[in-house]
Scaffold this motif. Structure first.
Motif, PDB file in Angstrom:
ATOM      1  N   MET A  54     -22.240  27.720  16.399  1.00  0.00           N
ATOM      2  CA  MET A  54     -21.281  27.740  15.229  1.00  0.00           C
ATOM      3  C   MET A  54     -21.783  26.734  14.012  1.00  0.00           C
ATOM      4  N   GLY A  58     -22.465  29.250   8.768  1.00  0.00           N
ATOM      5  CA  GLY A  58     -22.060  30.420   9.106  1.00  0.00           C
ATOM      6  C   GLY A  58     -20.455  30.491   8.957  1.00  0.00           C
ATOM      7  N   HIS A  62     -18.855  33.765   7.104  1.00  0.00           N
ATOM      8  CA  HIS A  62     -17.593  34.215   7.829  1.00  0.00           C
ATOM      9  C   HIS A  62     -16.392  34.326   7.011  1.00  0.00           C
ATOM     10  N   TRP A  97     -22.019  35.481  10.704  1.00  0.00           N
ATOM     11  CA  TRP A  97     -22.247  34.060  11.510  1.00  0.00           C
ATOM     12  C   TRP A  97     -23.572  33.919  11.367  1.00  0.00           C
TER      13      TRP A  97
END
Length: 180
Positions: A54, A58, A62, A97
């Protein structure tokens, strides 16, 4: 009058009606996320923590996708705009992502900021057309359940709050910035 804290976040109203309170908390969570991403270059937006893949970049993409999904697609029944309309989601359900790694900080912030602005306008439109109880035009589930605008706003507060916790950890690993 809206109070702005030391990090540029609008404080949610202390004593207001349901709509102003819910939207105040959503804007506070959005502003917290913006604060965590502010001033970072591409390297900062690609940083990870531990074994997680993560990144803040991203998360920007997202959260733009999630805003678009709930406020445009579900609430108003609209088709996907670019860049979401060209994605084969069945082949790559995490495209939002990982595709962020190929985008510049300016592109990522622009996509997110544009989507948030569009979401705010769509919420105002829905409030004028039924208030917080207005049902979504396109139910997101196949079992016939239809969320209200109230449910969607509460869900978005939860979505931002959860990702703000992730953003705290990543931002601290990048440059030591900490905060609520």
């Amino acid at each position: 009058m809206t109070e702005i804290d030391e990090h540029g976040r609008p404080e949610p109203p202390i004593s207001a009606g349901e709509t102003a309170t819910l939207l105040g908390f959503l804007d506070y969570q959005r502003a917290t996320f913006a604060w965590k991403c502010a001033g970072l270059d591409a390297t900062g937006l690609k940083a990870t923590v531990g074994v997680s893949s993560m990144t803040l970049g991203g998360m920007l993409k997202h959260l733009a996708f999630v805003e678009e999904y709930w406020f445009s697609r579900s609430l108003h029944g609209r088709d996907w705009p670019a860049p979401w309309d060209s994605v084969d989601w069945a082949a790559d359900s995490d495209w939002d992502w990982h595709s962020a790694a190929g985008d510049s900080p300016e592109q990522l912030l622009g996509i997110w900021q544009d989507t948030v602005a569009r979401s705010r306008a769509l919420v105002e439109e829905a409030l004028a057309d039924g208030g917080l109880g207005r049902p979504a035009a396109r139910p997101p589930w196949t079992d016939g359940r239809v969320p209200s605008l109230r449910w969607i706003v509460c869900h978005m507060i939860e979505e931002y709050a959860r990702h703000n916790g992730h953003a705290d950890l990543i931002r601290e690993s990048v440059d030591g910035l900490t905060g609520e």
